[in-house]
Design a protein around this motif. Sequence first.
Motif, PDB file in Angstrom:
ATOM      1  N   THR A  61      40.753   7.551  49.937  1.00 19.53           N
ATOM      2  CA  THR A  61      39.852   6.811  51.149  1.00 19.53           C
ATOM      3  C   THR A  61      38.865   5.945  50.285  1.00 19.53           C
ATOM      4  O   THR A  61      38.818   5.194  50.349  1.00 19.53           O
ATOM      5  N   ASN A  65      42.780   1.708  50.921  1.00 23.25           N
ATOM      6  CA  ASN A  65      42.694   1.613  52.204  1.00 23.25           C
ATOM      7  C   ASN A  65      43.802   1.488  53.142  1.00 23.25           C
ATOM      8  O   ASN A  65      44.545   0.638  53.167  1.00 23.25           O
ATOM      9  N   THR A  89      39.902   9.207  58.520  1.00 26.43           N
ATOM     10  CA  THR A  89      39.827   9.152  56.980  1.00 26.43           C
ATOM     11  C   THR A  89      38.448   9.688  56.700  1.00 26.43           C
ATOM     12  O   THR A  89      37.965  10.507  55.174  1.00 26.43           O
ATOM     13  N   GLU A 123      40.178  -0.090  46.854  1.00 20.40           N
ATOM     14  CA  GLU A 123      39.540  -1.357  47.118  1.00 20.40           C
ATOM     15  C   GLU A 123      38.545  -0.839  45.711  1.00 20.40           C
ATOM     16  O   GLU A 123      37.672  -1.095  45.623  1.00 20.40           O
TER      17      GLU A 123
END
Length: 159
Positions: A61, A65, A89, A123
């Motif tokens: 994570t 995402n 998450t 990300e």
Amino acid sequence: MVVYDNPLDLEEAEKKGIELPALVFFPDSVAIDSGDTVTLRVFAMEVQNLGGYHIQVIYDTSKLNLTSVEVGEFFDSTATPMFFYSEDTTSSLIDIYGISLGTDSLAFASGTGNLAHMVFNAEGLGKSTIQFTQESELVTADDNPIEIKAYLEAIIQVE
């Protein structure tokens, strides 16, 4: 010389000693830029009489995402499965569930087919491994377990 990188290639799976039935991501390796999205499809390979599934996936994570999960096309359109998923998450887990709503011969599917589409947004930079957990299970329409003999991972390289 021809190189095969298709993780769904049955001849290559046999050459590599991968036992079937298996759970597989497609593609199994991809490089993307930070901020881009990638779709991984979850496949059951060479399964017989599939009536339902629970797929549990673990991922990083800090680098990826999850933006969406959608039902795959393995079951015939007249037996669209009941489908839902949840994401934790904190534990970096995705749980995906599908149950056939068909009757008689439409209550199950056999062969190789797509169970789900997972879309991730990149990300963080670096390599991220996406894996199936041992909690994943496949069952027949009568809720009998189908042994999963191999769990193949996917690699997303974010550049």
